[in-house]
Design a protein around this motif. Structure first.
Motif, mmCIF file in Angstrom:
data_model
loop_
_atom_site.group_PDB
_atom_site.id
_atom_site.type_symbol
_atom_site.label_atom_id
_atom_site.label_comp_id
_atom_site.label_asym_id
_atom_site.label_seq_id
_atom_site.Cartn_x
_atom_site.Cartn_y
_atom_site.Cartn_z
ATOM 1 N N GLU A 127 0.843 -1.191 0.000
ATOM 2 C CA GLU A 127 0.000 0.000 0.000
ATOM 3 C C GLU A 127 0.883 1.247 0.000
ATOM 4 O O GLU A 127 0.587 2.230 -0.660
ATOM 5 N N GLY A 128 1.946 1.184 0.774
ATOM 6 C CA GLY A 128 2.834 2.331 0.884
ATOM 7 C C GLY A 128 3.624 2.635 -0.382
ATOM 8 O O GLY A 128 4.419 3.573 -0.396
ATOM 9 N N GLY A 129 3.424 1.835 -1.430
ATOM 10 C CA GLY A 129 4.096 2.122 -2.683
ATOM 11 C C GLY A 129 5.473 1.487 -2.789
ATOM 12 O O GLY A 129 6.177 1.678 -3.766
ATOM 13 N N ARG A 130 5.855 0.699 -1.772
ATOM 14 C CA ARG A 130 7.157 0.051 -1.859
ATOM 15 C C ARG A 130 7.024 -1.244 -2.627
ATOM 16 O O ARG A 130 5.997 -1.904 -2.590
ATOM 17 N N GLU A 131 8.094 -1.586 -3.310
ATOM 18 C CA GLU A 131 8.006 -2.688 -4.250
ATOM 19 C C GLU A 131 9.181 -3.636 -4.065
ATOM 20 O O GLU A 131 10.268 -3.216 -3.676
ATOM 21 N N ILE A 132 8.942 -4.912 -4.351
ATOM 22 C CA ILE A 132 10.045 -5.877 -4.334
ATOM 23 C C ILE A 132 9.830 -6.908 -5.435
ATOM 24 O O ILE A 132 8.698 -7.322 -5.687
ATOM 25 N N VAL A 133 10.918 -7.284 -6.085
ATOM 26 C CA VAL A 133 10.850 -8.281 -7.154
ATOM 27 C C VAL A 133 10.814 -9.675 -6.533
ATOM 28 O O VAL A 133 11.647 -9.998 -5.684
ATOM 29 N N LEU A 134 9.855 -10.480 -6.946
ATOM 30 C CA LEU A 134 9.694 -11.815 -6.376
ATOM 31 C C LEU A 134 10.444 -12.870 -7.182
ATOM 32 O O LEU A 134 11.173 -13.681 -6.639
#
Lengths: 218, 218
Positions: A61-68
């Motif tokens: 929600e906070g806009g943080r992203e991580i590649v899975l």
DNA sequence: CACTGCTCTGTGACAAGATCACCGACCGAC
DNA sequence: GTCGGTCGGTGATCTTGTCACAGAGCAGTG
């Protein structure tokens, strides 16, 4: 040569199954940066990647992203179909990282293949297995591995063939689920040691041996 | 009442399939703390948990451990079968967290059910989906959530019904993939605020409202 | 009871990583 | 050229992880 021969687990399918698969699937081309699936965008088909790669990542929600993980040519996007089948509200999204060519298998054909063919089931379950072990790996790395080691690994993974990567620090941070500043400082450190050369949106690897040593350490 | 009725996705199976499942599976009882599967210990069967819970965790070479998810009564251990089917070298292990009663379905019966029944396929894939979203959640939490919030969530998850948990700080650290000292300090902080009371290997929740507020924050 | 060995917890010092605020450098479009 | 946007650099500060070690509680033993 049939596209199907690119898939190790599929080329040995019995002829009737194989023909069904080839006949009922459509070859689709997807330009780079297309969102293939994501929140509110469920895929109708199972994709088998013939060319290109798909990057699957998750955004909070906070806009943080991580590649899975990444799906490469010769692999399939199994997770997406099954996941979205049950949970609409899942937040991972898949983006074409390059131009992509894929075989799209409609859901009903997929279901029929799973029902009829032991080999296809084997293919599907081992694709699952591959993804899940990828996720286990991500969890372990995030939880326990030092960031410099993870960065070295990632630089090698993304730039080994060409020796350089066209990536911003922010993109690398997203790869590892950390902050841009952390990546910037680490890269500066690598540059001071002569392992990389930095310029705007480019990282050139100049001492892969040293990076590999770090990546393997511990 | 049949055990099968405990499984939402299975009770509506057509009679012949259902009978096959009931007939070919064995009810097994497993005492607490048994290692159900793990490195070098592949399960022969698909387990459907009738009573108890199984904790699935991963351990690194360095001996550090993190809990991945739990399988509760009414759920199945699908990941294990498929994973081990393809990759023998995966490092997760499943431990009976309580005494467990389960229905064990041999691999060949599992395969036949997947082949014959759309509903059973649906059950299997949605079980997968559930686990995978659990893993996504773990990744997101580890990567981005503050440890005090995660600890509050975990305390509530594990102790909501009884209001207290018989757990060492080390076990809680393992739940969250962090260090024991971090948990000790956070718990002391919670105690100072009057949210919990600590004694050796016991945490008593005294202000769940406050914990919930923290757990929900952000 | 006293002794011993073990597990569990507390603590301080320090390192690593995340966050915040801000600034300047670079690039393309106009 | 200038303007707006992206990209990267930096210091201050807070949170989290690591290390080393000490003490408290508990069970078993003589």
């Amino acid at each position: 040569m049939d596209w199907i021969d690119r898939f190790a687990g599929l080329s040995k399918l019995p002829a009737p199954i194989r023909d069904l698969l080839v006949e009922k699937s459509m070859i689709v081309k997807v330009p780079k940066d297309t969102v293939i699936f994501g929140p509110g965008k469920a895929p109708e088909n199972l994709l088998l990647l013939i060319e290109g790669t798909v990057r699957v990542s998750q955004t909070t929600e906070g806009g943080r992203e991580i590649v899975l993980y990444r799906v490469h040519a010769g692999e399939s996007c199994v997770l997406t179909t099954a996941c979205l089948l049950a949970y609409e509200d899942y937040s991972a999204e898949g983006i074409a990282e390059t131009d992509v060519v894929a075989a799209a298998i409609p859901r009903d054909v997929f279901d029929k293949l799973v029902s009829d063919s032991t080999d296809f089931r084997q293919f599907v379950f081992s694709a699952y297995s591959r993804r899940i072990t990828d996720l286990f790996y991500v969890i372990e790395e995030i939880a326990f591995r030092r960031i410099d080691i993870r960065l070295a690994q990632k630089l090698l993974e993304l730039g080994r063939d060409t020796g350089s990567l066209h990536t911003t620090h922010q993109q690398l941070a997203t790869e590892l689920g950390t902050a841009r500043e952390v990546i910037s400082r680490q890269l500066q450190d690598f540059q001071r040691r002569g392992w990389v050369v930095l310029s705007r949106a480019v990282v050139t690897l100049t001492d892969t041996a040293a990076l590999e040593k770090l990546a393997r350490s511990e």
